[in-house]
Structures are given as structure tokens and as C-alpha cells.
Design a protein around this motif. Structure first.
Motif, PDB file in Angstrom:
ATOM      1  N   VAL A  35     -93.957  28.547 -13.156  1.00 34.81           N
ATOM      2  CA  VAL A  35     -92.865  29.302 -13.774  1.00 34.81           C
ATOM      3  C   VAL A  35     -93.225  29.712 -15.192  1.00 34.81           C
ATOM      4  N   GLY A  36     -93.819  28.789 -15.944  1.00 32.13           N
ATOM      5  CA  GLY A  36     -94.187  29.079 -17.323  1.00 32.13           C
ATOM      6  C   GLY A  36     -95.209  30.183 -17.444  1.00 32.13           C
ATOM      7  N   ALA A  37     -96.204  30.179 -16.565  1.00 35.99           N
ATOM      8  CA  ALA A  37     -97.247  31.209 -16.598  1.00 35.99           C
ATOM      9  C   ALA A  37     -96.673  32.577 -16.251  1.00 35.99           C
ATOM     10  N   ALA A  38     -95.786  32.616 -15.269  1.00 40.64           N
ATOM     11  CA  ALA A  38     -95.155  33.884 -14.892  1.00 40.64           C
ATOM     12  C   ALA A  38     -94.360  34.459 -16.054  1.00 40.64           C
ATOM     13  N   TYR A  39     -93.589  33.607 -16.719  1.00 42.15           N
ATOM     14  CA  TYR A  39     -92.775  34.060 -17.848  1.00 42.15           C
ATOM     15  C   TYR A  39     -93.644  34.460 -19.036  1.00 42.15           C
ATOM     16  N   ALA A  40     -94.664  33.669 -19.314  1.00 44.50           N
ATOM     17  CA  ALA A  40     -95.564  33.960 -20.433  1.00 44.50           C
ATOM     18  C   ALA A  40     -96.313  35.269 -20.222  1.00 44.50           C
ATOM     19  N   SER A  41     -96.527  35.637 -18.966  1.00 44.38           N
ATOM     20  CA  SER A  41     -97.267  36.869 -18.655  1.00 44.38           C
ATOM     21  C   SER A  41     -96.432  38.123 -18.900  1.00 44.38           C
ATOM     22  N   GLY A  42     -95.117  37.940 -19.008  1.00 46.54           N
ATOM     23  CA  GLY A  42     -94.253  39.090 -19.239  1.00 46.54           C
ATOM     24  C   GLY A  42     -93.234  39.338 -18.151  1.00 46.54           C
ATOM     25  N   MET A  43     -93.233  38.518 -17.097  1.00 42.86           N
ATOM     26  CA  MET A  43     -92.204  38.662 -16.067  1.00 42.86           C
ATOM     27  C   MET A  43     -90.844  38.282 -16.637  1.00 42.86           C
ATOM     28  N   THR A  44     -89.818  39.032 -16.288  1.00 42.60           N
ATOM     29  CA  THR A  44     -88.462  38.670 -16.679  1.00 42.60           C
ATOM     30  C   THR A  44     -87.927  37.634 -15.698  1.00 42.60           C
ATOM     31  N   THR A  45     -86.870  36.947 -16.090  1.00 43.40           N
ATOM     32  CA  THR A  45     -86.278  35.977 -15.167  1.00 43.40           C
ATOM     33  C   THR A  45     -85.686  36.682 -13.950  1.00 43.40           C
ATOM     34  N   LYS A  46     -85.220  37.896 -14.141  1.00 45.51           N
ATOM     35  CA  LYS A  46     -84.697  38.672 -13.003  1.00 45.51           C
ATOM     36  C   LYS A  46     -85.813  38.949 -12.005  1.00 45.51           C
ATOM     37  N   GLU A  47     -86.985  39.328 -12.491  1.00 50.88           N
ATOM     38  CA  GLU A  47     -88.135  39.572 -11.620  1.00 50.88           C
ATOM     39  C   GLU A  47     -88.576  38.287 -10.929  1.00 50.88           C
ATOM     40  N   MET A  48     -88.522  37.185 -11.652  1.00 51.33           N
ATOM     41  CA  MET A  48     -88.928  35.908 -11.089  1.00 51.33           C
ATOM     42  C   MET A  48     -87.976  35.465  -9.981  1.00 51.33           C
ATOM     43  N   LYS A  49     -86.687  35.613 -10.214  1.00 52.47           N
ATOM     44  CA  LYS A  49     -85.699  35.246  -9.199  1.00 52.47           C
ATOM     45  C   LYS A  49     -85.848  36.113  -7.957  1.00 52.47           C
ATOM     46  N   SER A  50     -86.071  37.395  -8.160  1.00 54.33           N
ATOM     47  CA  SER A  50     -86.264  38.312  -7.042  1.00 54.33           C
ATOM     48  C   SER A  50     -87.507  37.936  -6.239  1.00 54.33           C
ATOM     49  N   SER A  51     -88.576  37.546  -6.928  1.00 49.99           N
ATOM     50  CA  SER A  51     -89.819  37.159  -6.252  1.00 49.99           C
ATOM     51  C   SER A  51     -89.634  35.892  -5.434  1.00 49.99           C
ATOM     52  N   VAL A  52     -88.901  34.931  -5.984  1.00 46.11           N
ATOM     53  CA  VAL A  52     -88.626  33.684  -5.270  1.00 46.11           C
ATOM     54  C   VAL A  52     -87.837  33.972  -3.991  1.00 46.11           C
ATOM     55  N   GLU A  53     -86.795  34.777  -4.113  1.00 46.77           N
ATOM     56  CA  GLU A  53     -85.975  35.109  -2.944  1.00 46.77           C
ATOM     57  C   GLU A  53     -86.780  35.868  -1.898  1.00 46.77           C
ATOM     58  N   GLU A  54     -87.630  36.777  -2.356  1.00 46.18           N
ATOM     59  CA  GLU A  54     -88.483  37.541  -1.436  1.00 46.18           C
ATOM     60  C   GLU A  54     -89.433  36.616  -0.685  1.00 46.18           C
ATOM     61  N   LEU A  55     -90.002  35.658  -1.393  1.00 40.45           N
ATOM     62  CA  LEU A  55     -90.959  34.723  -0.789  1.00 40.45           C
ATOM     63  C   LEU A  55     -90.278  33.818   0.228  1.00 40.45           C
ATOM     64  N   ILE A  56     -89.115  33.304  -0.124  1.00 43.45           N
ATOM     65  CA  ILE A  56     -88.402  32.382   0.757  1.00 43.45           C
ATOM     66  C   ILE A  56     -87.922  33.066   2.027  1.00 43.45           C
ATOM     67  N   LEU A  57     -87.489  34.316   1.901  1.00 41.51           N
ATOM     68  CA  LEU A  57     -86.961  35.037   3.056  1.00 41.51           C
ATOM     69  C   LEU A  57     -88.040  35.736   3.885  1.00 41.51           C
ATOM     70  N   SER A  58     -89.286  35.673   3.401  1.00 42.91           N
ATOM     71  CA  SER A  58     -90.381  36.342   4.100  1.00 42.91           C
ATOM     72  C   SER A  58     -90.590  35.766   5.497  1.00 42.91           C
ATOM     73  N   LYS A  59     -90.768  36.642   6.473  1.00 44.60           N
ATOM     74  CA  LYS A  59     -91.017  36.201   7.845  1.00 44.60           C
ATOM     75  C   LYS A  59     -92.360  35.485   7.968  1.00 44.60           C
ATOM     76  N   ASP A  60     -93.289  35.808   7.075  1.00 48.76           N
ATOM     77  CA  ASP A  60     -94.610  35.184   7.130  1.00 48.76           C
ATOM     78  C   ASP A  60     -94.552  33.704   6.792  1.00 48.76           C
ATOM     79  N   PHE A  61     -93.564  33.322   5.973  1.00 48.90           N
ATOM     80  CA  PHE A  61     -93.522  31.940   5.507  1.00 48.90           C
ATOM     81  C   PHE A  61     -92.543  31.071   6.290  1.00 48.90           C
ATOM     82  N   LYS A  62     -91.462  31.672   6.787  1.00 51.29           N
ATOM     83  CA  LYS A  62     -90.523  30.955   7.650  1.00 51.29           C
ATOM     84  C   LYS A  62     -90.061  29.643   7.030  1.00 51.29           C
TER      85      LYS A  62
END
Length: 273
Positions: A44-71
């Protein structure tokens, strides 16, 4: 304005709470002077330090969790080891069950830079140097490799080899690394997401749960001893009940609980501003 540092601790899925805590900085229009992170805190720290916003981070988490590839939802209902193998990628190494290649590939697609030198906020990432049995702080080089090293939980993930050293999870040596940034800041915030009260269920744990619980007990012991010699200015102990280490599917519950602590931090930061 005081130089504010924030340390993001280890804790598996509960570490998703770090994203909610970081929202405080955006809402107050300030940036941490420096970040430190261990395991999920490093991710989480590296993502934020790189310039990702918390909105982008939350969206990425939700996308990853709901991905059919990961189930993930199906996996956590059954706690089937074969599904986590499919999710993370099978390792051909005997040093760990999983390579974690799929996650790190996804992380690389989302993070804004691969280099420490290009980060918007400096970060210190903690890992455990296996052969020399000591704590290591990544502050330069390849950011992706450092993150991968920091979450390499022994026996579960294969270790990360960088040059002539072998690295495992940073939580083994420093699960809440606020001490490594104290000299560089006027004010330290430490976010502890480790499991203190455990799981309410009295069922006999399976092998994976036993492994994770042992790791968490070790981390709590390390932190307890460290707090005897030095303490952060603000210690947020985020109490999230009934969330096991890899239950990322409970993200909504984790974020809901974290919002209570977000209000506490916002009030404290307003005082020093």
C-alpha cells in the motif's frame, strides 16, 4: 508545518485499512514527509508513494477481488488451497508454495513507477535478509522487487533473491517500522493492523490458519517489545475482528471499520496543522 512520517504495518488482508487511513492526507491537502512499510504495508505504501490516489487504489483492489481470474470469493468460502494456487501462480520451487507472479504483475500495471528515485514520497520498505538473519531497508533500486521481497511470507511465498541476498517477509523482523523513520520526522504516525484478539470461532484451525496465527503471534511479540523503548506520536491500533490473513474478500468490512480510526487521525492532524 511539521515533517510527518507514517508507518504502515503488516497484517495481511487487514492491511487494506491503510488505504482508508491515507485518505486523511488527501482530504487535508498534505503529504507525508516519508513512508515506511512492511508486507501489506509495503504494498500500500509503495502504491501511494508512487503517486496513486486512494481512489485509484480502492478501485484496483475491488477490480482484483472481483476478477474472474482470481475467484477470491469462491476461494475464501471453501479455503481451498488449490484455488489459492490458481490465484497466485504455482511455484516450481520447494522454498514456498506460491510465486505470487499474478499479483505482482497486476501491481506493476497499476503502480506509477518502478524506481525509488521517481517516487513522489520517499519510502523505506522492510524485508528480512535470510542468510544474514537481519532486517533490511530498501530505499533505492527496483521498487517492485522490494515490495515482492517484503511480502514473501515464509513457506507460503517463494523468497526474493536480489543480487547476493535472499529476502523474506518484513513482518518477521519489523511488523510496524515506525522506528526506522523517527530521525527524519517531527511527528510519527504508526498504523497497526495486526490481529490482537484473534478469531471468535473455537473450531480447530487447519494447517494454513495455524501457520498464519503463529506468524501473527510472533509479530505482536516483536511490536510489544519495541514499544518499550520507543513510541510513535500517534499509534492507531485498528481492531478488525474475524478477518483472517488472506480474507481479502472482506474488504468492505475492513474499510468500514477503518473509517472510525480515520476520524481519529484527522482530528489529531488538524491539531498540529
Amino acid at each position: 508545518m511539521k515533517k510527518i512520517g507514517i508507518a504502515l504495518g503488516a497484517g495481511g488482508a487487514r492491511g487494506l485499512a491503510h488505504i482508508i487511513i491515507l485518505e486523511v492526507f488527501e482530504e487535508l491537502g498534505i503529504k507525508p514527509h516519508i513512508i515506511s512499510g512492511s508486507s501489506i504495508g509495503a504494498i500500500v505504501g509503495a502504491a501511494y508513494a508512487s503517486g496513486m490516489t486512494t481512489k485509484e487504489m480502492k478501485s484496483s483492489v475491488e477490480e482484483l477481488i472481483l476478477s474472474k481470474d482470481f475467484k477470491l470469493m469462491e476461494f475464501y468460502k471453501k479455503y481451498d488451497v488449490f484455488k489459492i494456487i490458481d490465484m497466485l501462480g504455482v511455484s516450481i520451487s520447494t522454498s514456498g508454495f506460491f510465486k505470487g507472479d499474478r499479483f505482482i504483475t497486476y501491481f506493476k500495471e497499476k503502480v506509477k513507477t518502478y524506481k525509488f528515485t521517481d517516487l513522489e514520497i520517499p519510502i523505506k520498505i522492510v524485508a528480512t535478509e535470510y542468510w544474514n538473519k537481519k532486517e533490511h531497508h530498501f530505499t533505492s533500486g527496483n521498487l517492485i522487487d522490494a515490495v515482492r521481497a517484503s511480502y514473501a511470507l515464509p513457506a507460503l511465498f517463494t523468497p526474493m533473491k536480489i543480487k547476493d541476498a535472499l529476502y523474506y517477509d518484513g513482518g518477521m523482523v519489523n511488523p510496524l517500522p515506525y522506528d526506522i523513520i523517527q530521525k527524519e520526522c517531527d511527528y510519527i504516525i504508526a498504523v497497526d493492523v495486526s490481529s490482537k484478539k484473534g478469531i471468535s470461532s473455537k473450531d480447530v484451525p487447519n494447517a494454513l490458519d495455524s501457520l498464519f496465527a503463529a506468524f501473527q503471534i510472533m509479530q505482536n511479540s516483536i511490536l510489544k517489545e519495541k514499544l518499550k523503548s520507543s513510541k510513535p506520536n500517534i499509534m492507531l491500533e485498528i481492531d478488525i475482528k474475524d478477518v483472517r490473513m488472506f480474507e481479502f474478500n472482506k474488504v468492505e468490512a475492513i474499510w468500514k471499520e477503518a473509517k472510525k480510526y480515520k476520524k481519529i487521525l484527522k482530528n489529531e492532524l488538524r491539531k498540529i496543522m
